[in-house]
Design a protein around this motif. Structure first.
Motif, short mmCIF file in Angstrom:
data_model
loop_
_atom_site.label_atom_id
_atom_site.label_comp_id
_atom_site.label_asym_id
_atom_site.label_seq_id
_atom_site.Cartn_x
_atom_site.Cartn_y
_atom_site.Cartn_z
N VAL A 1 0.81 -1.09 -0.05
CA VAL A 1 -0.08 0.07 0.01
C VAL A 1 1.02 1.37 -0.01
O VAL A 1 1.74 1.44 0.75
N ASP A 2 0.74 2.20 -1.07
CA ASP A 2 1.60 3.21 -1.13
C ASP A 2 1.12 4.24 -1.95
O ASP A 2 -0.15 4.27 -2.39
N ILE A 3 1.68 5.37 -2.09
CA ILE A 3 1.25 6.33 -3.17
C ILE A 3 1.97 6.41 -4.41
O ILE A 3 3.28 5.59 -4.37
N ASP A 4 1.87 7.13 -5.39
CA ASP A 4 2.77 7.14 -6.55
C ASP A 4 3.67 8.19 -6.16
O ASP A 4 3.25 9.41 -6.70
N HIS A 5 4.69 7.78 -6.05
CA HIS A 5 5.74 9.11 -5.43
C HIS A 5 6.24 9.75 -6.59
O HIS A 5 6.41 11.16 -6.49
N GLU A 6 6.66 8.87 -7.86
CA GLU A 6 6.87 9.95 -8.97
C GLU A 6 5.85 10.87 -9.32
O GLU A 6 6.12 12.04 -9.83
N VAL B 1 2.53 18.42 -1.31
CA VAL B 1 1.69 17.44 -1.87
C VAL B 1 1.46 16.47 -0.62
O VAL B 1 2.39 15.81 -0.18
N ALA B 2 0.19 16.16 -0.26
CA ALA B 2 -0.07 15.45 0.91
C ALA B 2 -0.22 13.98 0.43
O ALA B 2 -0.90 13.52 -0.23
N GLN B 3 0.52 12.93 1.36
CA GLN B 3 0.15 11.69 1.38
C GLN B 3 -0.79 11.37 2.44
O GLN B 3 -0.45 11.57 3.44
N PRO C 1 -4.43 7.75 -3.36
CA PRO C 1 -4.31 9.25 -3.93
C PRO C 1 -3.44 10.01 -3.20
O PRO C 1 -3.69 10.08 -1.91
N HIS C 2 -2.82 11.39 -3.82
CA HIS C 2 -2.44 12.10 -3.24
C HIS C 2 -2.93 13.51 -3.55
O HIS C 2 -3.80 13.62 -4.38
#
Length: 335
Positions: A157-162, A290-292, A322-323
Motif C-alpha cells: 500500500v503506497d502512493i505514486d511517489h513519481e 503534496v499530501a500523502q 491518491p495524493h
C-alpha cells in the motif's frame, strides 16, 4: 504463585476443558457455567497464557510492524492507522524501530517471525534482496506499507511517489517558475528518493525546461540536510527562484536557511515539498506540499493484512492511494 487453568477449574467446579472453552469464547458453554468460570477468573486473578494458547491454536493474534524511524512523524501517523485497524480486528501490535539500518531491519524481521506473529507489516524502508530473502522464510502473510518491492512480489500500500513529485514541480511551473532546484533523497531509495527525483525531471522535461545538475542536491530526508542544501543554492551565481524538496522536513530546513540570510519565503524563494506532516502547517510561512494520506496508508495496509491472515479474497494486492496538493503560503504565484 502463578494461577493456572487447573486452579480456575477447581474454583469453578468444572473441567479444565470447560475453562478453556470459556476463555476462547466457544459458544458451546451454558450461560450459568460461563458465569461461574468468569467469577473464578476474576476472584483468582487468572490470566490466560497467550503463548500456550498460540501453540494450541497456531494463532497468536499478534502482528509485527517494522518501522524505519520512530522519531519521524510520518511513520508515527502511519502506525496510528495500523493500530486502529488492528484493534478493530482484535490483533495486538509488536512495533519495532529499526533506525533506518538495513542490518537491524533484517534482524527485527527474523525476530518477529521467530515470535510466531500472525502477519508482518514492513513500513517505509528500501526493500533490498536481503529483505526479500528474509521475507521468503516467512510462513505468514507480509504487507509492505509506504513502500514496495521492485518486482511487485509482495502486497503493498503506497502512493505514486513519481506522480506526487511531478505534481509538486508542475505547481511551480504553472505559476511561472522556470529555475527550479531540488533537494532530493538518496537515489538508492526507489520511492522517496529515486521516484521523486524522476518526477522532478519529468515535470521539467514536459515543460521544456533543461535539467541542470547543479540545481540538485542530495539530502537524507531530515531538517539539517535541507538547511545545508539551501546554503549551497544561496551560493550559486544564478540562483533558483523555487525549491522542490522531497520531504517536508528538508523543505522546512530550506525555509529556515533562507530566513537566516535575511531573505523571505516566498518573496525571494518559493518552497514546495511532499508529505504534509503536521509541522507543514505550523512553520511560517505555511508550507505548500503534496499530501500523502499517512493515516490511510497504515489503515489500508493493516486491513489488507487482516484479509490475507484470514485467507479472504484480495482483488488488488498492490494498492496506490491518491495524493493531494495543499496550496499554502510558501509559493509565490508569479502568474
Amino acid at each position: 504463585m502463578t494461577v493456572t487453568i487447573y486452579d480456575v477449574a477447581r474454583e469453578a467446579g468444572v473441567s479444565m476443558a470447560t475453562v478453556s472453552r470459556v476463555v476462547n469464547n466457544n459458544p458451546n458453554v451454558k450461560p450459568q457455567t460461563r458465569k461461574k468460570v468468569y467469577e473464578a477468573i476474576e476472584q483468582l486473578g487468572y490470566r490466560p497464557n497467550a503463548v500456550a494458547r498460540g501453540l494450541a491454536s497456531k494463532k497468536t493474534t499478534t502482528v509485527g510492524v517494522v518501522i524505519p524511524d520512530i522519531s519521524n512523524s510520518i511513520f508515527a501517523e502511519i502506525a496510528r492507522g495500523i493500530e486502529d485497524i488492528a484493534n478493530m480486528y482484535h490483533y495486538n501490535i509488536i512495533l519495532c524501530n529499526a533506525d533506518k539500518r538495513k542490518e537491524k531491519e533484517i534482524r527485527v524481521i527474523n525476530t518477529l517471525l521467530e515470535k510466531q506473529v500472525d502477519g508482518l507489516l514492513f513500513m517505509g524502508g528500501t526493500v533490498t534482496d536481503e529483505h526479500i530473502q528474509a521475507f521468503h522464510t516467512a510462513a505468514v502473510p507480509i504487507v509492505l506499507c509506504a513502500t514496495s518491492d521492485e518486482k511487485g512480489s509482495y502486497p503493498s500500500v503506497d502512493i505514486d511517489h513519481e506522480a506526487a513529485a511531478f505534481d509538486a514541480v508542475n505547481t511551480l511551473i504553472r505559476h511561472g517558475h522556470r529555475q527550479i532546484a531540488m533537494i532530493s533523497g538518496t537515489l538508492q531509495d526507489p520511492a522517496n528518493g529515486y521516484a521523486r527525483f524522476q518526477g522532478y525531471k519529468r515535470a521539467l522535461e514536459t515543460a521544456g525546461i533543461d535539467y541542470q545538475e547543479d540545481l540538485v542536491r542530495i539530502g537524507n530526508y531530515r531538517y539539517e540536510s535541507g538547511v545545508e542544501a539551501m546554503k549551497y543554492f544561496l551560493g550559486l551565481k544564478k540562483k533558483p527562484s523555487a525549491i522542490f524538496a522531497a520531504t517536508d522536513e528538508m523543505a522546512i530546513g530550506a525555509i529556515h536557511s533562507i530566513q537566516d540570510e535575511g531573505l523571505k519565503v516566498p518573496d525571494d524563494f518559493s518552497v514546495i515539498s511532499v508529505d504534509n506532516i503536521r509541522m507543514a502547517s505550523m512553520v511560517r510561512p505555511q508550507l505548500t506540499t503534496v499530501a500523502q494520506p499517512m493515516y490511510d496508508l497504515g489503515a489500508v495496509a493493516m486491513r489488507l493484512l487482516t484479509k490475507l491472515m484470514k485467507k479472504e479474497n484480495v482483488e488488488n494486492p498492490r494498492v496506490i492511494l491518491p495524493h493531494e496538493t495543499i496550496l499554502r503560503l510558501s509559493v509565490n504565484y508569479l502568474d
